[in-house]
Design a protein around this motif. Structure first.
Motif, PDB file in Angstrom:
ATOM      1  N   GLU A  23       0.820  -1.216   0.000  1.00  0.00           N
ATOM      2  CA  GLU A  23       0.000   0.000   0.000  1.00  0.00           C
ATOM      3  C   GLU A  23       0.852   1.263   0.000  1.00  0.00           C
ATOM      4  OE1 GLU A  23      -3.384   0.328  -0.100  1.00  0.00           O
ATOM      5  OE2 GLU A  23      -3.667  -1.831  -0.242  1.00  0.00           O
ATOM      6  N   ARG A  32      -9.533   3.746  -6.882  1.00  0.00           N
ATOM      7  CA  ARG A  32      -9.627   4.506  -5.622  1.00  0.00           C
ATOM      8  C   ARG A  32      -8.276   4.539  -4.916  1.00  0.00           C
ATOM      9  NH1 ARG A  32     -14.954   1.897  -6.074  1.00  0.00           N
ATOM     10  NH2 ARG A  32     -13.728   0.018  -5.900  1.00  0.00           N
ATOM     11  N   LYS A  33      -7.566   3.414  -4.953  1.00  0.00           N
ATOM     12  CA  LYS A  33      -6.217   3.392  -4.372  1.00  0.00           C
ATOM     13  C   LYS A  33      -5.289   4.290  -5.173  1.00  0.00           C
ATOM     14  CE  LYS A  33      -6.270  -1.132  -2.204  1.00  0.00           C
ATOM     15  NZ  LYS A  33      -5.635  -2.451  -2.119  1.00  0.00           N
ATOM     16  N   LEU A  78      -6.000   6.931  -6.879  1.00  0.00           N
ATOM     17  CA  LEU A  78      -6.290   8.324  -6.549  1.00  0.00           C
ATOM     18  C   LEU A  78      -5.665   8.702  -5.204  1.00  0.00           C
ATOM     19  CD1 LEU A  78      -7.693  10.875  -7.485  1.00  0.00           C
ATOM     20  CD2 LEU A  78      -9.779  10.062  -6.387  1.00  0.00           C
ATOM     21  N   ARG A  79      -5.725   7.797  -4.259  1.00  0.00           N
ATOM     22  CA  ARG A  79      -5.091   8.035  -2.949  1.00  0.00           C
ATOM     23  C   ARG A  79      -3.571   8.128  -3.093  1.00  0.00           C
ATOM     24  NH1 ARG A  79      -6.577   7.283   2.491  1.00  0.00           N
ATOM     25  NH2 ARG A  79      -4.883   6.588   3.827  1.00  0.00           N
ATOM     26  N   TRP A  80      -2.976   7.248  -3.908  1.00  0.00           N
ATOM     27  CA  TRP A  80      -1.529   7.270  -4.111  1.00  0.00           C
ATOM     28  C   TRP A  80      -1.086   8.566  -4.794  1.00  0.00           C
ATOM     29  CZ3 TRP A  80      -1.577   1.737  -6.568  1.00  0.00           C
ATOM     30  CH2 TRP A  80      -1.802   0.787  -5.566  1.00  0.00           C
ATOM     31  N   THR A 105      -2.515  11.485  -4.434  1.00  0.00           N
ATOM     32  CA  THR A 105      -2.752  12.658  -3.583  1.00  0.00           C
ATOM     33  C   THR A 105      -2.041  12.474  -2.245  1.00  0.00           C
ATOM     34  OG1 THR A 105      -4.885  11.691  -2.923  1.00  0.00           O
ATOM     35  CG2 THR A 105      -4.908  13.326  -4.696  1.00  0.00           C
ATOM     36  N   LEU A 106      -2.602  11.671  -1.367  1.00  0.00           N
ATOM     37  CA  LEU A 106      -2.023  11.463  -0.052  1.00  0.00           C
ATOM     38  C   LEU A 106      -0.642  10.823  -0.152  1.00  0.00           C
ATOM     39  CD1 LEU A 106      -2.295  11.638   3.001  1.00  0.00           C
ATOM     40  CD2 LEU A 106      -3.430   9.397   2.939  1.00  0.00           C
ATOM     41  N   GLY A 107      -0.484   9.863  -1.052  1.00  0.00           N
ATOM     42  CA  GLY A 107       0.817   9.200  -1.214  1.00  0.00           C
ATOM     43  C   GLY A 107       1.907  10.192  -1.579  1.00  0.00           C
ATOM     44  N   LYS A 131       2.704  12.445   1.456  1.00  0.00           N
ATOM     45  CA  LYS A 131       3.545  11.773   2.446  1.00  0.00           C
ATOM     46  C   LYS A 131       5.010  11.766   2.018  1.00  0.00           C
ATOM     47  CE  LYS A 131       0.215   8.609   4.552  1.00  0.00           C
ATOM     48  NZ  LYS A 131      -0.151   7.190   4.731  1.00  0.00           N
ATOM     49  N   ILE A 191      -5.488  11.391   8.465  1.00  0.00           N
ATOM     50  CA  ILE A 191      -4.786  10.790   7.327  1.00  0.00           C
ATOM     51  C   ILE A 191      -4.825   9.269   7.336  1.00  0.00           C
ATOM     52  CG2 ILE A 191      -3.236  12.747   7.066  1.00  0.00           C
ATOM     53  CD1 ILE A 191      -1.037  10.923   8.330  1.00  0.00           C
TER      54      ILE A 191
END
Length: 187
Positions: A121, A152-153, A155-157, A159-161, A164, A186
């Protein structure tokens, strides 16, 4: 040929010094031998990683390379427990299209699929700026989905990924988590 630019003791000192000053370290490498070394030393992100977890991971060394330990069969998820992987799929895709040779693309695609299968992840979207035309950054996300990642993952990677990877180390650990209270969640 892919060769290691810095020795293991050199990268260890660089990573320790950067972290002492609160700076994150992004390492660019393609092979498992170098990756396992810098990951164990605390690298914050690893870019590329074409041969981290495929048939090429344990091949004999080429000129100036060190083979991965064939007894080290940790999964991608285990290798990246504390590090974010930025596979830069778009770089490999674009260079393969231009060269008309898809060997490198097939290797990174196999590695990425193995990472997904292992449950990794800690991924972020990214690409070497300038390796392909600006404005084509969404290609990274499209390739991830094409290779089997849930959108969905992805999109998370993206932005948030990414956040980080570039956020200050002041956000890390318990003290950083206290700063986040009331601001955002988060998890």
């Amino acid at each position: 040929p892919y060769i290691r630019t810095f020795s293991s003791p050199e990268t260890e000192i660089m990573i320790q010094t950067a972290h002492f000053y609160g700076v994150k370290v992004a390492v660019h490498c393609v092979n498992r031998g170098t990756a396992t070394s810098v990951l164990s030393q605390g690298a914050d992100t690893l870019e590329h990683g074409m041969d981290l977890d495929n048939a090429h991971s344990f091949r004999p060394p080429g000129r100036g390379t060190k083979p991965a330990d064939p007894n080290d069969r940790r999964s991608m998820k285990e290798l990246f427990a504390n590090t974010t992987w930025v596979p830069t799929l778009a770089v490999f895709w674009k260079s393969s299209v231009l060269a008309g040779n898809f060997d490198r693309w097939n290797r990174i695609a196999e590695t990425f699929k193995n990472a997904l299968a292992s449950g990794l992840e800690n991924i972020a979207c990214g690409g070497d700026t300038g390796a392909f035309s600006h404005g084509e950054n969404a290609l990274e996300m499209q390739l991830m989905v094409k290779l089997g990642a849930d959108w969905r993952k992805v999109l998370r990677w993206a932005t948030l990924g990414g956040w980080k990877c570039v956020r200050s180390m002041a956000w890390e650990g318990e003290e950083g988590q206290r700063r986040l209270e009331g601001i955002e969640n988060i998890s």
